[in-house]
Design an enzyme around this catalytic site. Sequence first.
Site, mmCIF file in Angstrom:
data_model
loop_
_atom_site.group_PDB
_atom_site.id
_atom_site.type_symbol
_atom_site.label_atom_id
_atom_site.label_comp_id
_atom_site.label_asym_id
_atom_site.label_seq_id
_atom_site.Cartn_x
_atom_site.Cartn_y
_atom_site.Cartn_z
ATOM 1 N N LYS A 1 -29.138 -21.641 -154.611
ATOM 2 C CA LYS A 1 -27.989 -20.714 -154.606
ATOM 3 C C LYS A 1 -28.264 -19.494 -153.731
ATOM 4 C CE LYS A 1 -27.552 -17.632 -158.137
ATOM 5 N NZ LYS A 1 -27.382 -16.238 -157.690
ATOM 6 N N ASN A 2 -29.430 -18.889 -153.919
ATOM 7 C CA ASN A 2 -29.687 -17.619 -153.240
ATOM 8 C C ASN A 2 -30.018 -17.800 -151.765
ATOM 9 O OD1 ASN A 2 -29.087 -16.328 -155.563
ATOM 10 N ND2 ASN A 2 -31.211 -15.961 -156.189
ATOM 11 N N ARG B 1 -22.322 -11.075 -156.683
ATOM 12 C CA ARG B 1 -23.152 -10.156 -155.910
ATOM 13 C C ARG B 1 -23.154 -10.532 -154.430
ATOM 14 N NH1 ARG B 1 -25.614 -5.152 -155.804
ATOM 15 N NH2 ARG B 1 -27.419 -5.232 -154.448
ATOM 16 N N CYS C 1 -24.220 -10.661 -161.926
ATOM 17 C CA CYS C 1 -24.739 -10.471 -163.281
ATOM 18 C C CYS C 1 -25.086 -9.008 -163.525
ATOM 19 C CB CYS C 1 -25.986 -11.331 -163.478
ATOM 20 S SG CYS C 1 -25.633 -13.093 -163.523
ATOM 21 N N ARG D 1 -27.160 -1.981 -159.580
ATOM 22 C CA ARG D 1 -27.493 -2.766 -158.387
ATOM 23 C C ARG D 1 -26.817 -2.129 -157.172
ATOM 24 N NH1 ARG D 1 -26.968 -9.130 -159.926
ATOM 25 N NH2 ARG D 1 -28.267 -9.347 -158.072
ATOM 26 N N ASP E 1 -36.364 -13.701 -161.692
ATOM 27 C CA ASP E 1 -35.431 -14.719 -162.188
ATOM 28 C C ASP E 1 -36.094 -15.705 -163.145
ATOM 29 O OD1 ASP E 1 -32.996 -14.012 -160.798
ATOM 30 O OD2 ASP E 1 -34.068 -14.551 -158.980
ATOM 31 N N ILE F 1 -38.193 -5.297 -161.494
ATOM 32 C CA ILE F 1 -37.117 -5.344 -160.491
ATOM 33 C C ILE F 1 -35.791 -4.845 -161.059
ATOM 34 C CG2 ILE F 1 -35.928 -6.804 -158.779
ATOM 35 C CD1 ILE F 1 -38.977 -6.783 -158.378
ATOM 36 N N ARG G 1 -22.902 -20.320 -162.474
ATOM 37 C CA ARG G 1 -23.120 -19.650 -161.183
ATOM 38 C C ARG G 1 -24.336 -20.214 -160.468
ATOM 39 N NH1 ARG G 1 -21.503 -13.644 -162.439
ATOM 40 N NH2 ARG G 1 -21.455 -13.574 -160.213
HETATM 41 N N1 EPU Z 1 -31.741 -2.256 -154.704
HETATM 42 C C1 EPU Z 1 -31.394 -0.974 -154.392
HETATM 43 N N2 EPU Z 1 -30.604 -0.771 -153.286
HETATM 44 C C2 EPU Z 1 -30.173 -1.800 -152.508
HETATM 45 C C3 EPU Z 1 -30.532 -3.121 -152.840
HETATM 46 C C4 EPU Z 1 -31.328 -3.320 -153.956
HETATM 47 O O1 EPU Z 1 -31.766 -0.023 -155.075
HETATM 48 O O2 EPU Z 1 -29.464 -1.541 -151.522
HETATM 49 C C5 EPU Z 1 -32.566 -2.501 -155.907
HETATM 50 C C6 EPU Z 1 -31.784 -3.273 -156.981
HETATM 51 O O3 EPU Z 1 -31.019 -2.388 -157.753
HETATM 52 C C7 EPU Z 1 -32.873 -3.932 -157.764
HETATM 53 C C8 EPU Z 1 -33.946 -4.206 -156.705
HETATM 54 O O4 EPU Z 1 -33.630 -3.363 -155.591
HETATM 55 O O5 EPU Z 1 -33.385 -3.052 -158.719
HETATM 56 C C9 EPU Z 1 -33.989 -5.644 -156.249
HETATM 57 O O6 EPU Z 1 -32.755 -6.019 -155.705
HETATM 58 P P1 EPU Z 1 -32.623 -7.095 -154.537
HETATM 59 O O7 EPU Z 1 -31.736 -6.489 -153.515
HETATM 60 O O8 EPU Z 1 -33.965 -7.594 -154.122
HETATM 61 O O9 EPU Z 1 -31.879 -8.252 -155.281
HETATM 62 P P2 EPU Z 1 -30.490 -8.875 -154.895
HETATM 63 O O10 EPU Z 1 -30.449 -9.161 -153.441
HETATM 64 O O11 EPU Z 1 -29.386 -8.119 -155.515
HETATM 65 C C10 EPU Z 1 -31.385 -11.301 -155.144
HETATM 66 C C11 EPU Z 1 -30.951 -12.511 -155.905
HETATM 67 C C12 EPU Z 1 -31.251 -12.293 -157.371
HETATM 68 C C13 EPU Z 1 -32.738 -12.044 -157.552
HETATM 69 C C14 EPU Z 1 -33.165 -10.851 -156.695
HETATM 70 C C15 EPU Z 1 -34.639 -10.572 -156.733
HETATM 71 C C16 EPU Z 1 -29.075 -13.243 -154.573
HETATM 72 C C17 EPU Z 1 -27.627 -13.453 -154.481
HETATM 73 N N3 EPU Z 1 -29.526 -12.706 -155.710
HETATM 74 O O12 EPU Z 1 -30.595 -10.240 -155.661
HETATM 75 O O13 EPU Z 1 -30.898 -13.493 -158.039
HETATM 76 O O14 EPU Z 1 -33.016 -11.776 -158.893
HETATM 77 O O15 EPU Z 1 -32.773 -11.084 -155.324
HETATM 78 O O16 EPU Z 1 -35.348 -11.672 -156.286
HETATM 79 O O17 EPU Z 1 -29.814 -13.574 -153.657
HETATM 80 C C18 EPU Z 1 -29.999 -14.782 -159.773
HETATM 81 O O18 EPU Z 1 -30.078 -15.747 -159.011
HETATM 82 O O19 EPU Z 1 -29.714 -14.891 -160.987
HETATM 83 C C19 EPU Z 1 -30.262 -13.453 -159.252
HETATM 84 C C20 EPU Z 1 -29.940 -12.351 -159.907
#
Ligand code: EPU
Length: 426
Positions: free
Chosen positions: A22-23, A92, A116, A121, A308, A330, A400
């Site tokens: 998915k990601n 997201r 989620c 975020r 995750d 995280i 999802r």
């Molecule tokens: N963060 C910020 N500012 C930003 C971006 C992120 O402060 O501009 C913070 C977030 O608030 C969080 C941390 O950085 O505390 C990590 O966020 P990250 O951006 O790495 O995660 P994401 O891109 O929102 C993706 C996956 C998540 C997975 C995380 C960490 C997707 C669509 N989602 O989220 O997957 O947990 O990376 O590996 O790629 C899931 O599949 O259930 C899921 C939540």
Amino acid sequence: MRSIIVSGPSRLSGSVCVPGAKNSVLPIFAASLLCAGTVTLHNVPRLSDVSAAAEIHAALGCTAVLAGHAAVLCADGMTACDIPHTLSAKMRSSVFYLAPLLIRTGRAALSAPGGCNLGPRPIDIHVDGLCAMGAQVVQEGGGASALVAPDGLHGTDYTLRFPSVGATETLLTAACAARGTTVLRGVAEEPEVVDLARFLRAAGADIAGEGTSRITVRGGRPLFGTEYTVCPDRIVAATVLCAAAGCGGEVIVDGCPAAQLEPLLTLLRRAGCVATTLGPRTAALSSDGVLHGLGLVQTGVYPGFPTDMAPLLGAALLRADGMTVIRDTIFSNRFACAAGFAELGANAAASGESLIVGGACALRAACVSSPDLRGGAALVIAAMMSEGESVVEDAQYIDRGYEDIAALFAPLGAQIETGCGCPCAV
Ligand code: EPU
């Protein structure tokens, strides 16, 4: 409302072929907006988030045809430049359209993406990095704001304040279209970032360094349609391994690089499982279901133990003969599933950013509610470990990230099916 009905306890046995990630597929869908011609993707998981992405393409006047595990995408005829709020609020991954829309139209509305509820975020790193490439934030009517870049983006040397997976993917995609060279430092090294870079390279981009903390992109090359196979979903693989660890049984998980599962396998071995790698993409696990507590476990960015997988490991350790504290570094609200674990009779509690589980309890059936995607999958594992018929409600969160979680576990011997409505209420 859909629910998952589970009669436990189960012992799991058999093998699973891991589906596409998915990601990985979601940022690739968004990046395809920058490709002239047709992008054909293989190994596309049939998930509600993928359907939502296809709806976004349709709303933008682009083509996205899903057939089996393939997707055919074409953005040549894009007619709209805004994603309807109802669609961006669905997941997201709508944030991944920010850079492609900015590049294609010179403007992209800034709206909070859905997804989620794992705690705050923000998308400040996405926005800050795009501004370093020449974009500007402008206020629009009614309190709304947008990013604009009427003269396009330019290369830059940018250091992320945190190795955000999503921001790395946004900036990597943007850098491909920016004039000149971009150096991105402090980036995420997750396999899904590597997969996006490989897709973009297949489409014509000049990228080096993905999978390390520094990515260099020589931008401005035209991107063309291409054919690409999405990488396997390491979190689905982990779900099966954790389920077998907690329920007891023997499973083989095929198709996912074993190295990506090693942080989890190391922990499961310490808990008492026998976990081996049978080949570079095959992992085997056997467990008698009687696990040991692990003390303190911390999540971390790749190659650390992934956030995750944390609720999934927590479920596996619910009946362990000692305590485990899993601290997620995280997300601040990763363990909303703790309430459901407790309803199933576990000694489980969320405290701050930590989940506390274990203590040789007997699990009994209950009606529980999925709080989010991985928390919902963790409750399905816990239900398979529990005596009697449990119902896991709000399965739309699970949809999802899992094509059909009942169809994933039923062939392994679980008594599990998908239900409609709200069986707990009747
Ligand atoms: N963060 C910020 N500012 C930003 C971006 C992120 O402060 O501009 C913070 C977030 O608030 C969080 C941390 O950085 O505390 C990590 O966020 P990250 O951006 O790495 O995660 P994401 O891109 O929102 C993706 C996956 C998540 C997975 C995380 C960490 C997707 C669509 N989602 O989220 O997957 O947990 O990376 O590996 O790629 C899931 O599949 O259930 C899921 C939540």
